[in-house]
Write a protein that holds these residues in place. Structure first.
Motif, PDB file in Angstrom:
ATOM      1  N   ASN A  54       0.817  -1.206   0.000  1.00 42.77           N
ATOM      2  CA  ASN A  54       0.000   0.000   0.000  1.00 42.77           C
ATOM      3  C   ASN A  54       0.858   1.266   0.000  1.00 42.77           C
ATOM      4  N   SER A  55       2.097   1.152   0.472  1.00 38.94           N
ATOM      5  CA  SER A  55       2.963   2.331   0.567  1.00 38.94           C
ATOM      6  C   SER A  55       4.105   2.336  -0.453  1.00 38.94           C
ATOM      7  N   PHE A  56       4.602   1.146  -0.812  1.00 37.80           N
ATOM      8  CA  PHE A  56       5.763   1.055  -1.698  1.00 37.80           C
ATOM      9  C   PHE A  56       5.412   0.286  -2.960  1.00 37.80           C
ATOM     10  N   GLY A  57       6.056   0.635  -4.041  1.00 39.82           N
ATOM     11  CA  GLY A  57       5.868  -0.072  -5.304  1.00 39.82           C
ATOM     12  C   GLY A  57       7.007   0.227  -6.254  1.00 39.82           C
ATOM     13  N   CYS A  58       7.108  -0.565  -7.283  1.00 41.39           N
ATOM     14  CA  CYS A  58       8.153  -0.358  -8.285  1.00 41.39           C
ATOM     15  C   CYS A  58       7.725   0.749  -9.239  1.00 41.39           C
ATOM     16  N   SER A  59       8.665   1.607  -9.538  1.00 38.92           N
ATOM     17  CA  SER A  59       8.407   2.717 -10.460  1.00 38.92           C
ATOM     18  C   SER A  59       9.488   2.747 -11.531  1.00 38.92           C
ATOM     19  N   PRO A  60       9.092   2.994 -12.768  1.00 39.25           N
ATOM     20  CA  PRO A  60      10.098   3.129 -13.822  1.00 39.25           C
ATOM     21  C   PRO A  60      10.795   4.475 -13.715  1.00 39.25           C
ATOM     22  N   VAL A  61      12.063   4.502 -14.065  1.00 39.55           N
ATOM     23  CA  VAL A  61      12.824   5.754 -14.140  1.00 39.55           C
ATOM     24  C   VAL A  61      12.891   6.103 -15.626  1.00 39.55           C
ATOM     25  N   ILE A  62      12.174   7.151 -15.992  1.00 42.05           N
ATOM     26  CA  ILE A  62      11.982   7.476 -17.403  1.00 42.05           C
ATOM     27  C   ILE A  62      12.790   8.702 -17.793  1.00 42.05           C
ATOM     28  N   GLU A  63      13.417   8.614 -18.956  1.00 36.31           N
ATOM     29  CA  GLU A  63      14.179   9.729 -19.523  1.00 36.31           C
ATOM     30  C   GLU A  63      13.552  10.071 -20.876  1.00 36.31           C
ATOM     31  N   THR A  64      13.548  11.343 -21.205  1.00 35.62           N
ATOM     32  CA  THR A  64      13.078  11.776 -22.511  1.00 35.62           C
ATOM     33  C   THR A  64      14.293  11.896 -23.434  1.00 35.62           C
ATOM     34  N   VAL A  65      14.245  11.173 -24.551  1.00 34.50           N
ATOM     35  CA  VAL A  65      15.386  11.147 -25.476  1.00 34.50           C
ATOM     36  C   VAL A  65      14.965  11.666 -26.847  1.00 34.50           C
ATOM     37  N   PRO A  66      15.891  12.316 -27.554  1.00 29.07           N
ATOM     38  CA  PRO A  66      15.568  12.783 -28.905  1.00 29.07           C
ATOM     39  C   PRO A  66      15.580  11.632 -29.909  1.00 29.07           C
ATOM     40  N   VAL A  67      14.649  11.663 -30.848  1.00 26.09           N
ATOM     41  CA  VAL A  67      14.570  10.691 -31.937  1.00 26.09           C
ATOM     42  C   VAL A  67      14.108  11.419 -33.196  1.00 26.09           C
ATOM     43  N   LEU A  68      14.273  10.772 -34.322  1.00 25.89           N
ATOM     44  CA  LEU A  68      13.693  11.256 -35.573  1.00 25.89           C
ATOM     45  C   LEU A  68      12.527  10.341 -35.917  1.00 25.89           C
ATOM     46  N   VAL A  69      11.412  10.933 -36.360  1.00 28.29           N
ATOM     47  CA  VAL A  69      10.220  10.159 -36.695  1.00 28.29           C
ATOM     48  C   VAL A  69       9.894  10.408 -38.163  1.00 28.29           C
ATOM     49  N   ARG A  70       9.585   9.324 -38.879  1.00 31.32           N
ATOM     50  CA  ARG A  70       9.260   9.442 -40.293  1.00 31.32           C
ATOM     51  C   ARG A  70       7.945  10.194 -40.455  1.00 31.32           C
ATOM     52  N   GLY A  71       7.974  11.199 -41.318  1.00 32.50           N
ATOM     53  CA  GLY A  71       6.782  11.999 -41.587  1.00 32.50           C
ATOM     54  C   GLY A  71       6.216  11.686 -42.961  1.00 32.50           C
ATOM     55  N   LYS A  72       5.678  12.721 -43.582  1.00 32.46           N
ATOM     56  CA  LYS A  72       5.060  12.573 -44.895  1.00 32.46           C
ATOM     57  C   LYS A  72       6.121  12.468 -45.990  1.00 32.46           C
ATOM     58  N   CYS A  73       5.647  12.097 -47.157  1.00 30.98           N
ATOM     59  CA  CYS A  73       6.528  12.004 -48.312  1.00 30.98           C
ATOM     60  C   CYS A  73       6.782  13.403 -48.858  1.00 30.98           C
ATOM     61  N   GLY A  74       8.044  13.720 -49.097  1.00 32.14           N
ATOM     62  CA  GLY A  74       8.410  15.019 -49.657  1.00 32.14           C
ATOM     63  C   GLY A  74       8.236  15.044 -51.162  1.00 32.14           C
ATOM     64  N   SER A  75       8.342  16.217 -51.731  1.00 32.18           N
ATOM     65  CA  SER A  75       8.160  16.363 -53.178  1.00 32.18           C
ATOM     66  C   SER A  75       9.304  15.720 -53.977  1.00 32.18           C
ATOM     67  N   ASP A  76      10.414  15.416 -53.295  1.00 30.36           N
ATOM     68  CA  ASP A  76      11.546  14.794 -53.980  1.00 30.36           C
ATOM     69  C   ASP A  76      11.485  13.264 -53.979  1.00 30.36           C
ATOM     70  N   GLY A  77      10.407  12.683 -53.415  1.00 23.03           N
ATOM     71  CA  GLY A  77      10.257  11.228 -53.392  1.00 23.03           C
ATOM     72  C   GLY A  77      10.851  10.569 -52.168  1.00 23.03           C
ATOM     73  N   PHE A  78      11.356  11.348 -51.210  1.00 19.85           N
ATOM     74  CA  PHE A  78      11.916  10.818 -49.967  1.00 19.85           C
ATOM     75  C   PHE A  78      11.022  11.210 -48.792  1.00 19.85           C
TER      76      PHE A  78
END
Length: 189
Positions: free
Chosen positions: A140-164
């Motif tokens: 009721n008092s103690f529990g496991c907690s994740p230690v979370i870090e925010t990290v930079p990433v690149l995410v694929r977006g839409k298709c550009g006009s150059d085909g990439f």
């Protein structure tokens, strides 16, 4: 005349998914990724900029919300916990991740729409803080907690006009390890 030309282009896109640019067809359905060297350079530039930003925030002691939280890719709770190794007697190993009061396991995941493509992810393998002899701290008092870090990433977006595909900077939560912590605050907030 221009309206007619635009309507014909839109019909072409809707019908075939092709855009004609100076006599060359660019197919929206066949967009491709740039090579990994390019993505690596783009990621390093973004990561260095983000780390400099973190350093400035730390030095100026502005510990307010650093970034709009809607831009952060959150970890879902079911991806953080799996109660498979709660009993200390079943965890006979010298590995710190198994000997901990809150054990965790590491998994390497692959995602095609994120760069770096491979990422080390950790899961807490018990939600209760375990002691020697298969006993648990007060659940009721103690529990496991994740230690979370925010990290930079690149995410694929839409298709550009150059085909990439266009790769956009983003942030993603990453679980570093699990620790035993108080579930309730001792100081009223």
């Amino acid at each position: 005349m221009i309206k007619l030309f635009l309507i014909l282009i839109i019909q072409e896109i809707l019908r075939y998914g092709n855009i004609w640019v100076f006599g060359n067809a660019i197919n929206n359905n066949q967009c491709r990724d740039p090579d990994e060297d390019y993505l690596g350079r783009l990621f390093i530039d973004y990561e260095m900029t983000y780390r400099k930003y973190e350093e400035i925030v730390f030095k100026t002691k502005t510990f307010e919300e650093k970034i709009n939280s809607s831009y952060i890719i959150r970890i879902t709770r079911e991806n953080l916990f799996e109660n498979t190794e709660c009993l200390m007697s079943s965890r006979r190993t010298l590995d710190v991740s198994k000997k901990s009061l809150c054990p965790w396991k590491s998994v390497i995941t692959y995602r095609q729409d994120r760069f770096p493509f491979y990422k080390l992810e950790n899961k807490c393998t018990c939600s209760k803080c375990s002691l020697i002899g298969d006993k648990f701290l007060d659940v009721n008092s103690f529990g496991c907690s994740p230690v979370i870090e925010t990290v930079p990433v690149l995410v694929r977006g839409k298709c550009g006009s150059d085909g990439f595909f266009i790769w956009e900077p983003s942030l993603e939560e990453s679980n570093l390890y699990c620790t035993c912590s108080l579930l309730t605050s001792l100081i009223p907030v």
